[in-house]
Scaffold this motif. Structure first.
Motif, PDB file in Angstrom:
ATOM      1  N   THR A  99       0.880  -1.181  -0.126  1.00 32.74           N
ATOM      2  CA  THR A  99      -0.116   0.107  -0.026  1.00 32.74           C
ATOM      3  C   THR A  99       0.966   1.413   0.000  1.00 32.74           C
ATOM      4  O   THR A  99       0.113   2.354  -0.298  1.00 32.74           O
ATOM      5  N   GLY A 100       2.005   1.288   0.186  1.00 33.83           N
ATOM      6  CA  GLY A 100       2.926   2.208   0.411  1.00 33.83           C
ATOM      7  C   GLY A 100       2.425   3.202   1.733  1.00 33.83           C
ATOM      8  O   GLY A 100       3.069   4.585   1.833  1.00 33.83           O
ATOM      9  N   LEU A 101       1.920   2.533   2.464  1.00 32.22           N
ATOM     10  CA  LEU A 101       1.578   3.247   3.862  1.00 32.22           C
ATOM     11  C   LEU A 101       2.415   2.865   5.191  1.00 32.22           C
ATOM     12  O   LEU A 101       2.873   1.436   5.010  1.00 32.22           O
ATOM     13  N   LEU A 102       2.676   3.586   6.030  1.00 27.87           N
ATOM     14  CA  LEU A 102       3.158   3.227   7.114  1.00 27.87           C
ATOM     15  C   LEU A 102       2.355   3.453   8.381  1.00 27.87           C
ATOM     16  O   LEU A 102       1.738   4.615   8.558  1.00 27.87           O
ATOM     17  N   LEU A 103       1.991   2.377   9.109  1.00 28.76           N
ATOM     18  CA  LEU A 103       1.067   2.518  10.221  1.00 28.76           C
ATOM     19  C   LEU A 103       1.576   3.485  11.331  1.00 28.76           C
ATOM     20  O   LEU A 103       0.684   4.046  12.203  1.00 28.76           O
ATOM     21  N   ALA A 104       2.677   3.630  11.394  1.00 27.28           N
ATOM     22  CA  ALA A 104       3.394   4.435  12.342  1.00 27.28           C
ATOM     23  C   ALA A 104       3.226   5.895  12.083  1.00 27.28           C
ATOM     24  O   ALA A 104       3.195   6.856  12.960  1.00 27.28           O
ATOM     25  N   ARG A 105       2.763   6.461  10.729  1.00 21.57           N
ATOM     26  CA  ARG A 105       2.529   7.561  10.528  1.00 21.57           C
ATOM     27  C   ARG A 105       1.015   8.015  10.799  1.00 21.57           C
ATOM     28  O   ARG A 105       0.054   7.315  10.126  1.00 21.57           O
ATOM     29  N   PRO A 106       0.545   9.020  11.586  1.00 21.31           N
ATOM     30  CA  PRO A 106      -0.874   9.178  11.892  1.00 21.31           C
ATOM     31  C   PRO A 106      -1.662   9.412  10.611  1.00 21.31           C
ATOM     32  O   PRO A 106      -2.875   8.932  10.394  1.00 21.31           O
ATOM     33  N   ARG A 107      -1.218  10.234   9.526  1.00 26.21           N
ATOM     34  CA  ARG A 107      -1.988  10.264   8.244  1.00 26.21           C
ATOM     35  C   ARG A 107      -2.116   9.098   7.676  1.00 26.21           C
ATOM     36  O   ARG A 107      -3.187   8.880   6.932  1.00 26.21           O
ATOM     37  N   ASP A 108      -1.014   8.080   7.520  1.00 26.51           N
ATOM     38  CA  ASP A 108      -1.353   7.077   6.683  1.00 26.51           C
ATOM     39  C   ASP A 108      -2.315   5.878   7.413  1.00 26.51           C
ATOM     40  O   ASP A 108      -2.913   5.186   6.912  1.00 26.51           O
ATOM     41  N   LEU A 109      -2.248   6.116   8.764  1.00 30.01           N
ATOM     42  CA  LEU A 109      -3.085   5.198   9.582  1.00 30.01           C
ATOM     43  C   LEU A 109      -4.678   5.571   9.336  1.00 30.01           C
ATOM     44  O   LEU A 109      -5.300   4.866   9.451  1.00 30.01           O
ATOM     45  N   LEU A 110      -5.082   7.182   9.503  1.00 33.72           N
ATOM     46  CA  LEU A 110      -6.144   7.523   9.088  1.00 33.72           C
ATOM     47  C   LEU A 110      -6.629   7.104   7.650  1.00 33.72           C
ATOM     48  O   LEU A 110      -7.897   6.583   7.366  1.00 33.72           O
ATOM     49  N   GLN A 111      -5.797   7.048   6.920  1.00 33.97           N
ATOM     50  CA  GLN A 111      -6.333   6.821   5.245  1.00 33.97           C
ATOM     51  C   GLN A 111      -6.499   5.303   5.259  1.00 33.97           C
ATOM     52  O   GLN A 111      -7.655   4.734   4.598  1.00 33.97           O
ATOM     53  N   LEU A 112      -5.671   4.331   5.677  1.00 29.91           N
ATOM     54  CA  LEU A 112      -5.913   3.137   6.064  1.00 29.91           C
ATOM     55  C   LEU A 112      -7.151   2.613   6.528  1.00 29.91           C
ATOM     56  O   LEU A 112      -7.768   1.683   6.118  1.00 29.91           O
ATOM     57  N   THR A 113      -7.534   3.204   7.613  1.00 33.63           N
ATOM     58  CA  THR A 113      -8.605   2.942   8.260  1.00 33.63           C
ATOM     59  C   THR A 113      -9.853   3.391   7.557  1.00 33.63           C
ATOM     60  O   THR A 113     -10.936   2.571   7.611  1.00 33.63           O
TER      61      THR A 113
END
Length: 561
Positions: A535-549
């Protein structure tokens, strides 16, 4: 006093007795067989006056094809029933097999047999032996030049019927024919009186039921009371029934029509037969039932409009006037104080054979499905969705009720698939926002064309996405974020998406996720790493975590992965 005078007095007394019997018919309103009683007395009189061992009076059926015993004296009831059922006297038999009574009736002449043992080939010898007679006389009963029956006298021993005896029996037969005509006329008058009284009773009872507004159940109870048998009235929309009372499946039934369409059926216990008046009572009940159904339909339509208006104001008002809405709901019988869960159900128009007819029936189906729920949910149609407002204090849970509604729509309306969405309990003022969220969820899920219940139990920021009135864009968003991971799971039968959902729900606790999925913590770590790579997302980054959620929420509602 001479013997001749005594005999004359006996005859006069006997004839007077017959006349008195005829006169008494009009008084016996409850007598069900006045003519038969009269003829029994005639037979008894003939035996007494002429010293016969037993007598019988025969009358023809309406088609004048057979003669049966209607009145008798000295003959057993079993014998009379057997002869009438198994061996009635046929009027279309000629020759040696023709009975003496048939000859007397057909020719209008007196027939005598002094000793049946001396008559070769006598076809009724078996009957004679069974009853025990050797001699008989059969005298036609004439009225206005027409033979209307026959009077038979029987003797247990051979006997010669001389001219004097024949004359006496003929005289008696003439008086009997006159009395019979009078009795039949009075019996007809009596039947007419009973029919009129019964018709009035039917009319008064059924109309009183309608005026009291006792409904279809009240009509069924009234008809059951009138007929003295079980009655059932049920809905039968579109059934192949007519307004005529017919017999089917062991019951008497008729259709109830409104606007030329059968809407219900009346079924009456089929034991025995229905008299003409009973049939009229059933037909009258069908009319009253139609009136009750029309009354109920009209009341239901008014209530549906009031409910629909209330729900429309609840779900579409920009600034909800809570106090006025609560008061309107109270006047309609619903208490909307406190928190309410919102349930919405949607089905595609091509999901059922009846197409656009589904919304017309959905509300009635919903009312039946939630009939046992307390407090009663407020149900209405809004923008072609079935909407229910369920008090948080209700015994049934909102998801449970949503599943019940989907099953009911499938069973009763033939809907192949439908989508339900459920909101968590919230104040009435927030129901409009809740509906927008549920509507968006149903828009997303509708593309899968499978029945499902979406439970939006937790209010999170990603639920705002569901209020966007563009499900295609939401699916594109979820696909853009999760597409490679979804394809990876599909191609390799892995569970990266499921692992991510559980991991997020458990607060990114790797060990708790491993326990929940029965995996080793290292396996969880490997799956999360692979998901981040895809996905190119990192769960440690709040912005990426919101997008994934958010993407996971949309994908879950839309049935992706």
């Amino acid at each position: 006093m001479s013997e001749q005078t005594q005999t004359l007095e006996r005859w006069l007394d006997a004839l007077a007795d017959i006349g008195e019997a005829v006169g008494g018919i009009g008084e016996a309103v409850g007598d069900v067989a006045p003519v038969a009683d009269l003829l029994d007395r005639v037979a008894h009189t003939a035996c007494t006056l002429l010293d016969y061992d037993f007598c019988a009076v025969f009358l023809p059926d309406t088609a004048r094809t057979v003669l049966t015993i209607v009145g008798a004296h000295g003959l057993s009831g079993d014998y009379i029933a057997q002869v009438n059922a198994d061996r009635p006297i046929l009027l279309d038999v000629a020759g040696e097999q023709e009975a003496p009574t048939s000859i007397a009736f057909r020719t209008g002449e007196v027939v005598t047999l002094e000793d049946i043992e001396l008559v070769p080939g006598f076809g009724w010898g078996g009957v004679a032996h069974e009853q025990g007679y050797r001699a008989l006389i059969s005298v036609p009963l004439r009225r206005a030049g027409t033979v209307v029956g026959a009077l038979n006298g029987y003797r247990a021993h051979p006997h010669r019927f001389d001219a004097a005896e024949v004359s006496l029996v003929t005289t008696l037969a003439t008086q009997v024919a006159i009395a019979l005509g009078t009795a039949q006329l009075r019996a007809q008058e009596l039947a007419t009186i009973r029919e009129l009284r019964r018709a009035e009773e039917v009319h008064q009872l059924l109309m009183a039921t309608a005026l009291r507004g006792e409904g279809v159940r009240g009509v069924a109870d009234a008809l059951a009371e009138l007929l003295g048998r079980a009655v059932q009235i049920d809905e039968a929309p579109g059934a192949d029934l007519t307004p005529t009372v017919t017999r089917a499946d062991g019951c008497w039934e008729t259709g109830v029509q409104l606007d030329g369409t059968v809407v219900a059926r009346i079924r009456v216990d089929g034991a025995g037969t229905l008299s003409a008046l009973d049939v009229r009572a059933v037909e009258h009940a069908a009319v009253v039932t139609a009136l009750e159904l029309l009354r109920a339909r009209t009341a239901a339509e008014v209530e549906q409009r009031l409910r629909g208006s209330l729900v429309a104001d609840l779900l579409s008002a920009e600034a909800v006037e809570v106090a006025s809405l609560l008061e309107r709901a109270r006047r309609l019988g619903w208490d909307l104080t406190g928190e309410q869960s919102l349930i919405t159900v949607r089905w595609p128009l091509d999901s059922a054979p009846s197409g656009r007819a589904v919304p017309d029936r959905a509300l009635a189906i919903a009312d039946r499905a939630v009939a046992g729920t307390a407090p009663r949910p407020l149900a209405a149609l809004f923008r072609n969705d079935l909407v229910l407002v369920l008090p948080a204090r209700a015994r049934a849970t909102a998801p449970e009720l949503a599943r019940r509604l989907i099953e009911s729509l499938s069973a009763a309306a033939g809907v192949e698939h439908s989508v339900a969405a459920v909101s968590p309990p919230r104040p009435v003022a927030e129901l409009a926002d809740a509906y927008r969220t549920l509507s968006g969820a149903m828009n997303l899920a509708a593309a899968e064309r499978v029945s499902t219940v979406i439970d939006l139990a937790d209010v999170t920021i990603d639920h705002l996405l569901l209020q966007l009135d563009d499900p295609a864009r939401l699916r594109e968003f979820a696909r853009a974020v999760l597409g490679r991971a979804l394809d990876y799971d599909r191609a390799r039968s892995t569970e990266l998406i499921r692992t991510a959902r559980v991991h997020l729900n458990l607060g990114l606790d790797r060990r708790a996720t491993a326990d929940a999925l029965h995996l080793h913590p290292n396996t969880v770590a490997q799956r999360i790493k692979r998901l981040e790579e895809l996905t190119g997302l990192l769960l440690a980054r709040p912005r990426d975590l919101l997008q994934l959620t958010s993407a996971l929420t949309v994908a879950q509602v839309a049935g992706m992965g």
